[in-house]
Design a protein around this motif. Structure first.
Motif, PDB file in Angstrom:
ATOM      1  N   CYS A 163       0.826  -1.210   0.000  1.00 34.30           N
ATOM      2  CA  CYS A 163       0.000   0.000   0.000  1.00 34.30           C
ATOM      3  C   CYS A 163       0.859   1.257   0.000  1.00 34.30           C
ATOM      4  N   ALA A 171      -1.376  -5.851  -3.390  1.00 39.11           N
ATOM      5  CA  ALA A 171      -2.244  -5.740  -2.215  1.00 39.11           C
ATOM      6  C   ALA A 171      -3.431  -6.683  -2.332  1.00 39.11           C
ATOM      7  N   CYS A 195      -1.827   4.759   2.579  1.00 31.66           N
ATOM      8  CA  CYS A 195      -2.294   5.130   1.231  1.00 31.66           C
ATOM      9  C   CYS A 195      -2.268   6.654   1.127  1.00 31.66           C
ATOM     10  N   SER A 200      -2.474   5.326  -4.948  1.00 28.93           N
ATOM     11  CA  SER A 200      -2.838   4.285  -3.988  1.00 28.93           C
ATOM     12  C   SER A 200      -4.346   4.108  -3.846  1.00 28.93           C
ATOM     13  N   CYS A 203      -5.543   0.545  -3.999  1.00 25.93           N
ATOM     14  CA  CYS A 203      -5.192  -0.167  -2.765  1.00 25.93           C
ATOM     15  C   CYS A 203      -6.239   0.101  -1.694  1.00 25.93           C
ATOM     16  N   SER A 204      -6.658   1.358  -1.567  1.00 22.20           N
ATOM     17  CA  SER A 204      -7.675   1.708  -0.568  1.00 22.20           C
ATOM     18  C   SER A 204      -8.983   0.974  -0.835  1.00 22.20           C
TER      19      SER A 204
END
Length: 469
Positions: A163, A171, A195, A200, A203-204
């Motif tokens: 992340c 991830a 993040c 990112s 990823c979140s």
């Protein structure tokens, strides 16, 4: 003080404090590595005993090994899939601790007052290396071979690393293989708190889909992911977190809400739009523009300090109090005037004009020469300030306050200012001042509704002309 001693400067003391913190972290890392090595040796002894004929068939969990093989490390850091397939066939141990050589160098204390230039070292694993570099195929291979997704010899799990380095595919792979979306790092951070870059966002999304706590708090500062997104100027992240139920006005340990955090974060000229969008989203979600931190600074104080004119106008349009004082006795106008010389590219004149049009206090006339000295590179800011007064007493101190290089760069403007020493302000300007005095703090709301030509409305709102009259 003795002849052989010296006083530490604040900078030196801060440097020593940083060095002490780094030494403590490295000591902790060495202790972690030592515990892993000791644990490994004991478990290997038990494993050898278990392989004897009298041992039960059930095998104990295999501990992480310590790898110093440069071939293995090189294959991991370069993402060489073919070599990794050879190095990690089925049944081989993949849980290992790696202490990479090299990295950044810094001065380290070795005792007896001696310092040496040493490479920083941080414990890691094959899973961390591949996840942080986006080698998703290599990561998948390690996971298929049974790599432990929760192993964190350096304080972070592999998911934290993925992340932080904006590797959404890695991830996702880790989460699919059971990685804890709410794992807490040695520094008290969950993956969502790492993040911090626009890249990112994916990823979140994966973290939230796999149960990440939307209002999870950091250990040290009590920040939520929304604080992190606001402080990092990430509007898409802020929207995402609010959709998942993030608390828009929850303060951290310093009394900062996400809106305060966004306004307080230093911003360069290329980031102004991003932070404005974040504030727009937060206010649209109901953020309180009056919230004060521990020093009684409001979002308006902070936005003025960072000279973000769009945020200042947004806050004022939503009812921010223009003359609130912090514990230091400073209003938002004080903050912007102190920042003008550092924020020329941010259009600080827009901030000063917005504050004056909403009824801000003015500078004491006796302090105007000092203001001219510090704001000399922004003649538009000085013009707006001077046009808030019906009369000015221009003296030689005004001339002396303007640096010669600033005078030469903006000669026409400063000549118009210094000419006021021999003449009074124009009738047109005096009429403007009379109308503004009558309207007091309602100038911004009343003038746009007047049935007047646009150029007269702009004149009443202290629009710029490049000279004073």
């Amino acid at each position: 003080m003795s002849r052989g001693s010296f006083a530490f400067t604040p900078t030196a003391l801060r440097s020593l404090a940083v060095d002490a913190e780094m030494l403590e972290r490295q000591r902790h890392s060495r202790q972690t590595a030592a515990s892993y090595r000791g644990y490994m040796l004991k478990k290997e002894a038990r494993e050898r005993a278990a392989r004897r004929p009298s041992a039960p068939s059930a095998a104990a969990p295999v501990p992480p090994a310590v790898c110093q093989d440069p071939v293995v490390q090189n294959a991991l850091y370069t993402g060489d899939m073919e070599v990794l397939q050879q190095l990690f066939p089925k049944g081989v141990r993949v849980n290992m601790v790696i202490e990479p050589q090299g990295g950044d160098m810094r001065w380290m204390a070795e005792g007896d007052g001696l310092w040496s230039l040493t490479y920083e070292q941080e414990l890691t694993t094959p899973l961390h290396i591949t996840a942080s570099r986006g080698f998703s195929e290599c990561l998948g291979l390690l996971l298929q071979r049974g790599a432990d997704v929760e192993l964190a010899p350096g304080g972070n799990t592999a998911l934290h690393e993925a992340c932080e380095d904006c590797q959404p595919e890695c991830a996702k792979l880790l989460l699919l293989h059971g990685a804890n979306a709410n794992a807490v790092s040695e520094e008290g951070l969950m993956p969502l708190h790492l993040c911090t870059q626009p890249q990112s966002l994916e990823c979140s999304k994966y973290l939230l889909q796999y149960g990440a706590a939307i209002n999870g708090r950091t250990v040290d500062e009590d920040d939520t992911p929304l604080h992190t997104a606001a402080r990092s100027g990430l509007p898409e992240h802020a929207e995402l977190y609010l959709r998942y139920g993030a608390q828009v006005d929850r303060p951290n340990d310093e009394g900062l809400t996400p809106l305060n955090a966004a306004c307080a974060q230093p911003q360069d000229a290329t980031q102004l739009e991003r932070y404005f969008r974040v504030c727009q989203i937060l206010i649209g979600a109901g953020a309180n523009v009056h919230t004060m931190d521990q020093d009684r600074r409001t979002p308006l104080h902070m936005a003025c300090k960072n000279a973000n004119p769009d945020i200042v106008e947004l806050l004022l349009a939503n009812g921010a109090c223009v003359n609130d004082m912090d514990y230091g006795g400073e209003a938002p106008m004080h903050n912007i005037l102190k920042a003008v010389c550092y924020k020329i590219s941010h259009q600080p004149e827009r901030v000063v004009r917005a504050l004056l049009n909403h009824g801000s206090i003015r500078v004491w006339p006796g302090a105007l020469p000092m203001v001219m000295k510090h704001c000399s590179e922004s003649p538009l800011t000085i013009e707006v300030l001077l046009n808030a007064y019906s009369r000015l007493k221009v003296t030689d101190s005004w001339v002396e306050a303007v640096p010669p290089e600033s005078y030469q760069a903006h000669k026409d403007f400063y000549d118009s200012v210094f000419a006021l020493a021999q003449t009074s302000r124009s009738l047109q300007h005096l009429c403007r001042c009379k109308i503004r005095t009558f309207l007091e703090g309602r100038v911004h709301s009343v003038v746009p509704k007047l049935n007047l030509p646009t150029f007269l409305k702009n004149y009443l709102l202290l629009d710029y002309r490049g000279y004073v009259h």
